[in-house]
Design an enzyme around this catalytic site. Sequence first.
Site, PDB file in Angstrom:
ATOM      1  N   SER A  85       0.873  -1.170   0.000  1.00 43.27           N
ATOM      2  CA  SER A  85       0.000   0.000   0.000  1.00 43.27           C
ATOM      3  C   SER A  85       0.910   1.221   0.000  1.00 43.27           C
ATOM      4  O   SER A  85       1.721   1.390   0.907  1.00 43.27           O
ATOM      5  CB  SER A  85      -0.862  -0.018   1.262  1.00 43.27           C
ATOM      6  N   LYS A  93      -1.102  -1.094  -4.415  1.00 41.62           N
ATOM      7  CA  LYS A  93      -2.276  -0.281  -4.068  1.00 41.62           C
ATOM      8  C   LYS A  93      -1.805   1.142  -3.874  1.00 41.62           C
ATOM      9  O   LYS A  93      -0.807   1.375  -3.185  1.00 41.62           O
ATOM     10  CB  LYS A  93      -2.894  -0.847  -2.790  1.00 41.62           C
ATOM     11  N   LYS A 104      -3.030   5.075  -2.701  1.00 40.59           N
ATOM     12  CA  LYS A 104      -4.053   5.851  -2.021  1.00 40.59           C
ATOM     13  C   LYS A 104      -4.490   6.980  -2.943  1.00 40.59           C
ATOM     14  O   LYS A 104      -3.645   7.590  -3.624  1.00 40.59           O
ATOM     15  CB  LYS A 104      -3.483   6.441  -0.726  1.00 40.59           C
ATOM     16  N   ASP A 155      -7.226   2.933  -3.152  1.00 36.12           N
ATOM     17  CA  ASP A 155      -7.934   2.984  -1.864  1.00 36.12           C
ATOM     18  C   ASP A 155      -8.226   4.445  -1.540  1.00 36.12           C
ATOM     19  O   ASP A 155      -7.306   5.256  -1.412  1.00 36.12           O
ATOM     20  CB  ASP A 155      -7.065   2.355  -0.765  1.00 36.12           C
ATOM     21  N   GLU A 165     -11.083   0.428  -3.364  1.00 31.82           N
ATOM     22  CA  GLU A 165     -11.342   0.146  -1.950  1.00 31.82           C
ATOM     23  C   GLU A 165     -11.979   1.349  -1.269  1.00 31.82           C
ATOM     24  O   GLU A 165     -11.481   2.471  -1.384  1.00 31.82           O
ATOM     25  CB  GLU A 165     -10.002  -0.212  -1.278  1.00 31.82           C
ATOM     26  N   ASP A 188     -13.550  -1.827   3.176  1.00 30.99           N
ATOM     27  CA  ASP A 188     -12.617  -1.900   4.303  1.00 30.99           C
ATOM     28  C   ASP A 188     -13.371  -1.354   5.520  1.00 30.99           C
ATOM     29  O   ASP A 188     -14.020  -2.113   6.269  1.00 30.99           O
ATOM     30  CB  ASP A 188     -11.361  -1.076   3.946  1.00 30.99           C
ATOM     31  N   LYS A 206      -9.420  -6.927   8.370  1.00 25.58           N
ATOM     32  CA  LYS A 206      -8.411  -6.445   9.311  1.00 25.58           C
ATOM     33  C   LYS A 206      -8.783  -6.932  10.702  1.00 25.58           C
ATOM     34  O   LYS A 206      -9.932  -6.752  11.135  1.00 25.58           O
ATOM     35  CB  LYS A 206      -8.355  -4.911   9.315  1.00 25.58           C
ATOM     36  N   GLY A 229      -3.752  -3.970   6.178  1.00 25.18           N
ATOM     37  CA  GLY A 229      -2.704  -3.613   7.131  1.00 25.18           C
ATOM     38  C   GLY A 229      -3.022  -2.293   7.797  1.00 25.18           C
ATOM     39  O   GLY A 229      -3.809  -1.499   7.276  1.00 25.18           O
TER      40      GLY A 229
HETATM   41  O1  OSB Z   1      -7.095   1.865   4.515  1.00 23.01           O
HETATM   42  O2  OSB Z   1      -5.920   0.130   4.320  1.00 23.01           O
HETATM   43  C1  OSB Z   1      -6.087   1.257   4.805  1.00 23.01           C
HETATM   44  C2  OSB Z   1      -3.015   2.267   6.847  1.00 23.01           C
HETATM   45  C3  OSB Z   1      -3.616   2.933   7.891  1.00 23.01           C
HETATM   46  C4  OSB Z   1      -4.978   3.082   7.895  1.00 23.01           C
HETATM   47  C5  OSB Z   1      -5.757   2.548   6.864  1.00 23.01           C
HETATM   48  C6  OSB Z   1      -5.163   1.858   5.824  1.00 23.01           C
HETATM   49  C7  OSB Z   1      -3.765   1.757   5.801  1.00 23.01           C
HETATM   50  C8  OSB Z   1      -3.022   1.130   4.718  1.00 23.01           C
HETATM   51  C9  OSB Z   1      -1.638   0.660   5.050  1.00 23.01           C
HETATM   52  O3  OSB Z   1      -3.423   1.060   3.585  1.00 23.01           O
HETATM   53  C10 OSB Z   1      -1.416  -0.786   4.904  1.00 23.01           C
HETATM   54  C11 OSB Z   1      -0.082  -1.150   5.505  1.00 23.01           C
HETATM   55  O4  OSB Z   1       0.929  -1.024   4.799  1.00 23.01           O
HETATM   56  O5  OSB Z   1      -0.035  -1.565   6.685  1.00 23.01           O
HETATM   57 MG    MG Z   2      -8.266   0.703   3.218  1.00 22.90          MG
END
Ligand code: OSB
Ligand code: MG
Length: 371
Positions: A136, A162, A164, A189, A214, A239, A263, A291
């Site tokens: 991510s 992925k 953001k 995402d 996402e 999510d 999660k 994550g």
């Molecule tokens: O939306 O998946 C998410 C991190 C913090 C809060 C929300 C998210 C995330 C990530 C990071 O996408 C995933 C990771 O590398 O741990």
């Molecule tokens: Mg997410």
Amino acid sequence: MKIASIELREIRLPLIHFFETSFGRTTERRILLVRVRDEDGTEGWGECTAGEGPFYSEEWTESAWSVIKNWLAPMTVGREVERASGVSSLMRSVRGNRMAKAAIETACWDIEARRAGVPLWKLLGGVREEIACGVSIGIQDTPEALLDKISREVAAGYQRIKIKIKPGWDAGIVERVRAQFPDIGLMVDANSAYTLDDAPLFREMDVHNLMMVEQPLAYDDMVDHARLQERIATPVCLDESIRSSADARKAIEMGACRIVNVKLGRVGGHGEAQEVERVCRERNVPVWCGGMLESGIGRAHNIALATLAGFTLPGDVSASARYWEEEIIEPPVTVSSRGTINAPAAPGIGFEIKRQRIDALTVRKESYTAE
Ligand code: OSB
Ligand code: MG
């Protein structure tokens, strides 16, 4: 097992590189670790995945500390359960606060696996010895910085990327990424940064062959996600909106998503995560492990979870070295050149706890013991 004591601590862990989402930027993690001890002195470790502020969800480091101290520890310490799967029901009268609950519940699973002398992933019913990994990548200062990061992660072998997105950093960025990387597994995402009025933007992104989008819409919505899914070809993955197996069932039934991100903290621990996986698998909806910028302890729990049968898509569980100069577990989590992590063979979460490192990072600590 009898829960003889719970030790709660906060560690501070600076990220190697800031992580930015549509709700903000994180540079240093404030992570709560839970150590549970049973009547024989067997220890289990869990991590609370709450963020530094109440932005991903209502929970944050301080609220989780307070809920564990005032409510969850008194409800669990001194109590006896046959299995770790029974710990959630001890905490049932507390609504929500799932990340706080999961810290305790997952630690108890570690204890049960250690007592049985088996790796946690086998105790959970895992079916694979290696899990598929993606990364991510947060919002960067420039598109060039993002393209550079993607190049490095693709070269390292990660199976999907992925990125953001947020308003102003979305379709144009995806177009540039696709132009440079036409064949990679790619997804976006939004962390709830859009509304149904933005449906045309997501239709526009359909041409980029994304694996999924996402959580485009509100964190507490399913109805508008179903409306959006009707209008776009790209699968919607939820999510934030999925906090339980009941949520997963309802979202699937109403067509709000075609893929689910699981999660541990968001759903309240391994027991509920297993239920989410089952509900989705029975309905042929693929899941993957998300994550929360976890330290090694949370990461180890994620690896165990991702060995369950329904986790057929690469997750956000990646190498420790992407996040930290030095891990709090030994060995650190590493990823093969094929973009996989091996499930550990040792009992429990399967990694050594670096106690001196954890002590050095600890800024506060409290223990709760039965009278
Ligand atoms: O939306 O998946 C998410 C991190 C913090 C809060 C929300 C998210 C995330 C990530 C990071 O996408 C995933 C990771 O590398 O741990
Ligand atoms: Mg997410």
